[in-house]
Design an enzyme around this catalytic site. Structure first.
Site, PDB file in Angstrom:
ATOM      1  N   ASP A 163       0.854  -1.191   0.000  1.00  0.00           N
ATOM      2  CA  ASP A 163       0.000   0.000   0.000  1.00  0.00           C
ATOM      3  C   ASP A 163       0.889   1.240   0.000  1.00  0.00           C
ATOM      4  O   ASP A 163       1.601   1.511   0.962  1.00  0.00           O
ATOM      5  CB  ASP A 163      -0.882  -0.010   1.251  1.00  0.00           C
ATOM      6  CG  ASP A 163      -1.859   1.161   1.265  1.00  0.00           C
ATOM      7  OD1 ASP A 163      -2.931   1.027   0.658  1.00  0.00           O
ATOM      8  OD2 ASP A 163      -1.532   2.205   1.865  1.00  0.00           O
ATOM      9  N   TYR A 185       3.080   9.733  -0.129  1.00  0.00           N
ATOM     10  CA  TYR A 185       4.193   9.145   0.653  1.00  0.00           C
ATOM     11  C   TYR A 185       5.550   9.352  -0.014  1.00  0.00           C
ATOM     12  O   TYR A 185       6.582   9.115   0.600  1.00  0.00           O
ATOM     13  CB  TYR A 185       3.974   7.637   0.877  1.00  0.00           C
ATOM     14  CG  TYR A 185       2.655   7.252   1.511  1.00  0.00           C
ATOM     15  CD1 TYR A 185       1.835   8.193   2.132  1.00  0.00           C
ATOM     16  CD2 TYR A 185       2.212   5.931   1.479  1.00  0.00           C
ATOM     17  CE1 TYR A 185       0.620   7.827   2.697  1.00  0.00           C
ATOM     18  CE2 TYR A 185       1.000   5.557   2.051  1.00  0.00           C
ATOM     19  CZ  TYR A 185       0.202   6.523   2.646  1.00  0.00           C
ATOM     20  OH  TYR A 185      -0.998   6.150   3.194  1.00  0.00           O
ATOM     21  N   LYS A 240      -2.572   5.975  -4.322  1.00  0.00           N
ATOM     22  CA  LYS A 240      -3.685   6.893  -4.033  1.00  0.00           C
ATOM     23  C   LYS A 240      -3.410   8.275  -4.625  1.00  0.00           C
ATOM     24  O   LYS A 240      -2.266   8.751  -4.617  1.00  0.00           O
ATOM     25  CB  LYS A 240      -3.862   7.047  -2.516  1.00  0.00           C
ATOM     26  CG  LYS A 240      -3.832   5.737  -1.750  1.00  0.00           C
ATOM     27  CD  LYS A 240      -4.069   5.906  -0.266  1.00  0.00           C
ATOM     28  CE  LYS A 240      -3.711   4.644   0.484  1.00  0.00           C
ATOM     29  NZ  LYS A 240      -2.293   4.571   0.888  1.00  0.00           N
ATOM     30  N   HIS A 275      -7.420   9.657  -2.052  1.00  0.00           N
ATOM     31  CA  HIS A 275      -6.825   9.548  -0.717  1.00  0.00           C
ATOM     32  C   HIS A 275      -7.708  10.150   0.386  1.00  0.00           C
ATOM     33  O   HIS A 275      -7.886   9.557   1.440  1.00  0.00           O
ATOM     34  CB  HIS A 275      -5.446  10.222  -0.728  1.00  0.00           C
ATOM     35  CG  HIS A 275      -4.501   9.692   0.298  1.00  0.00           C
ATOM     36  ND1 HIS A 275      -3.152   9.571   0.083  1.00  0.00           N
ATOM     37  CD2 HIS A 275      -4.698   9.252   1.558  1.00  0.00           C
ATOM     38  CE1 HIS A 275      -2.574   9.076   1.168  1.00  0.00           C
ATOM     39  NE2 HIS A 275      -3.487   8.875   2.073  1.00  0.00           N
TER      40      HIS A 275
HETATM   41  P1  NAD Z   1       0.190   1.011  11.945  1.00  0.00           P
HETATM   42  O1  NAD Z   1      -1.050   0.861  12.748  1.00  0.00           O
HETATM   43  O2  NAD Z   1       0.496   0.002  10.897  1.00  0.00           O
HETATM   44  O3  NAD Z   1       1.370   1.128  12.986  1.00  0.00           O
HETATM   45  C1  NAD Z   1       2.703   1.218  12.577  1.00  0.00           C
HETATM   46  C2  NAD Z   1       3.589   1.385  13.791  1.00  0.00           C
HETATM   47  O4  NAD Z   1       3.296   0.365  14.741  1.00  0.00           O
HETATM   48  C3  NAD Z   1       5.056   1.228  13.463  1.00  0.00           C
HETATM   49  O5  NAD Z   1       5.616   2.447  13.073  1.00  0.00           O
HETATM   50  C4  NAD Z   1       5.638   0.703  14.759  1.00  0.00           C
HETATM   51  O6  NAD Z   1       5.878   1.785  15.633  1.00  0.00           O
HETATM   52  C5  NAD Z   1       4.502  -0.118  15.312  1.00  0.00           C
HETATM   53  N1  NAD Z   1       4.603  -1.564  15.021  1.00  0.00           N
HETATM   54  C6  NAD Z   1       4.412  -2.179  13.827  1.00  0.00           C
HETATM   55  N2  NAD Z   1       4.540  -3.513  13.976  1.00  0.00           N
HETATM   56  C7  NAD Z   1       4.830  -3.740  15.266  1.00  0.00           C
HETATM   57  C8  NAD Z   1       5.080  -4.910  16.022  1.00  0.00           C
HETATM   58  N3  NAD Z   1       5.028  -6.116  15.467  1.00  0.00           N
HETATM   59  N4  NAD Z   1       5.342  -4.777  17.334  1.00  0.00           N
HETATM   60  C9  NAD Z   1       5.382  -3.559  17.915  1.00  0.00           C
HETATM   61  N5  NAD Z   1       5.149  -2.406  17.271  1.00  0.00           N
HETATM   62  C10 NAD Z   1       4.871  -2.502  15.945  1.00  0.00           C
HETATM   63  O7  NAD Z   1       0.173   2.504  11.344  1.00  0.00           O
HETATM   64  P2  NAD Z   1       0.251   3.210   9.932  1.00  0.00           P
HETATM   65  O8  NAD Z   1       1.568   3.076   9.310  1.00  0.00           O
HETATM   66  O9  NAD Z   1      -0.258   4.577  10.169  1.00  0.00           O
HETATM   67  O10 NAD Z   1      -0.827   2.431   9.047  1.00  0.00           O
HETATM   68  C11 NAD Z   1      -0.507   1.345   8.200  1.00  0.00           C
HETATM   69  C12 NAD Z   1      -0.610   1.740   6.756  1.00  0.00           C
HETATM   70  O11 NAD Z   1      -1.921   2.227   6.458  1.00  0.00           O
HETATM   71  C13 NAD Z   1       0.286   2.917   6.354  1.00  0.00           C
HETATM   72  O12 NAD Z   1       1.640   2.557   6.287  1.00  0.00           O
HETATM   73  C14 NAD Z   1      -0.342   3.317   5.060  1.00  0.00           C
HETATM   74  O13 NAD Z   1       0.020   2.399   4.045  1.00  0.00           O
HETATM   75  C15 NAD Z   1      -1.828   3.193   5.412  1.00  0.00           C
HETATM   76  N6  NAD Z   1      -2.401   4.478   5.881  1.00  0.00           N
HETATM   77  C16 NAD Z   1      -3.337   5.090   5.088  1.00  0.00           C
HETATM   78  C17 NAD Z   1      -3.905   6.295   5.474  1.00  0.00           C
HETATM   79  C18 NAD Z   1      -4.922   6.937   4.588  1.00  0.00           C
HETATM   80  O14 NAD Z   1      -5.279   8.098   4.826  1.00  0.00           O
HETATM   81  N7  NAD Z   1      -5.436   6.257   3.597  1.00  0.00           N
HETATM   82  C19 NAD Z   1      -3.535   6.902   6.666  1.00  0.00           C
HETATM   83  C20 NAD Z   1      -2.603   6.253   7.481  1.00  0.00           C
HETATM   84  C21 NAD Z   1      -2.063   5.043   7.081  1.00  0.00           C
END
Ligand code: NAD
Length: 279
Positions: free
Chosen positions: A47, A52, A77, A110
């Site tokens: 994704d 990004y 997006k 997005h």
């Molecule tokens: P997430 O909920 O995936 O959390 C990521 C964070 O969680 C990491 O930076 C790390 O600190 C922690 N983490 C990950 N794996 C872990 C583990 N196994 N143990 C402990 N800590 C851990 O948050 P995100 O990155 O905001 O969301 C995931 C994806 O969703 C993004 O990378 C992006 O691709 C998408 N996204 C989309 C939008 C949108 O507006 N469409 C907004 C935010 C995110």
């Protein structure tokens, strides 16, 4: 040996892998190697987004992986500045160039930017892209029911997905229910609440009892509810850990206990308030 990742059918028959790799906040320099790490761990869905600034690294990883194109699912997006019809089309052309691909598997608006009020115009551009075959499916992100209602009324293609914030502290029930009623798959962004939910005592207890980590428990809760997820991590061990969620099952009681953690707490912007077009 990788445990294979299940797929979910979209409303046009395209299958999307239920687990993907999130790339928000991965630096352009590190993206290629981290996406390759994810492919090694069994992920086949990535994704990304114009916002990004790491589409190029995703494309480099796809090319370097040697995997057949049809075994990889790539989502990008449309950035907020490009809701005008012609801007959306040229921004999409740049996405394909950056990714070095002939098509994406899924392309999303997005954010709806309701104050700008041009998301149905952008949707028209996405429908053209879809008809051209350069996106196998199209959808939206951060759309509330009132935004989706307009797209359904004014458009001709029903969005395949709605990608929204969703995790144990933010159940987003109204949107999830609306999506389900209209055959729209809900994708859960920030599935781990950006890590904030992982110390929750209920999650820690269930992790202890099942011999899993809190992250695995949360991701398993999502997939058992039918959500598509793409956790992000820049740590190879965690990237692999987050993919090991298809060889255990949560009980009905554990599922209900996690669902009950909902406290309507967002980590990101409310879709009605996110109006930035400068990124
Ligand atoms: P997430 O909920 O995936 O959390 C990521 C964070 O969680 C990491 O930076 C790390 O600190 C922690 N983490 C990950 N794996 C872990 C583990 N196994 N143990 C402990 N800590 C851990 O948050 P995100 O990155 O905001 O969301 C995931 C994806 O969703 C993004 O990378 C992006 O691709 C998408 N996204 C989309 C939008 C949108 O507006 N469409 C907004 C935010 C995110």
């Amino acid at each position: 040996m990788h445990t294979s990742i299940p797929t979910v059918p979209l409303n046009n028959g395209v299958q999307i892998p239920q687990l993907g790799f999130g790339t928000y906040k991965l630096s352009p320099e590190s993206t290629r190697d981290l996406v390759l790490t994810a492919f090694d761990a069994g992920y086949r869905h990535v994704d990304t987004a114009q916002m990004y600034r790491n589409e190029r690294g995703v494309g480099e990883a796809v090319a370097a992986s040697g995997l057949p194109r049809d075994e990889i699912f790539v989502t990008s997006k449309l950035n907020n500045a490009y809701h005008a019809h012609d801007d959306a089309l040229s921004a999409f052309d740049r996405t394909l160039e950056e990714l070095h691909l002939e098509h994406v598997d899924l392309f999303l608006i997005h954010w709806p930017l309701p104050a700008l009020g041009r998301y149905t115009e952008a949707w028209g551009a996405l429908e053209e892209i879809y008809r051209s075959g350069r996106a196998r499916a199209i959808g939206v992100s951060n759309f509330q029911p009132q935004h989706l209602r307009r797209v359904l009324a004014e458009g001709t293609v029903v969005p395949a997905v709605n990608q929204v914030e969703l995790h144990p502290w933010f159940g987003n029930t109204e949107v999830r229910t609306f999506d389900a009623e209209h055959g729209i798959v809900t994708e859960a962004w920030s599935p781990l609440g950006r890590g904030s939910v992982l110390a929750d005592p209920t999650l820690v207890r269930i992790a202890d009892e099942t011999g899993r980590t809190p992250a695995q428990v949360v991701l398993r809760w999502h997939v058992q509810r039918g959500n598509v997820v793409f956790p992000k991590s820049a740590t190879p061990a965690r990237i692999a850990e987050n993919a090991r969620i298809f060889d255990f099952e949560l009980s009905d009681a554990d599922m209900a206990a996690i669902t009950a953690l909902d406290r309507d707490e967002r980590t990101g912007s409310h879709p009605d308030e996110e109006n930035r077009t400068d990124r």
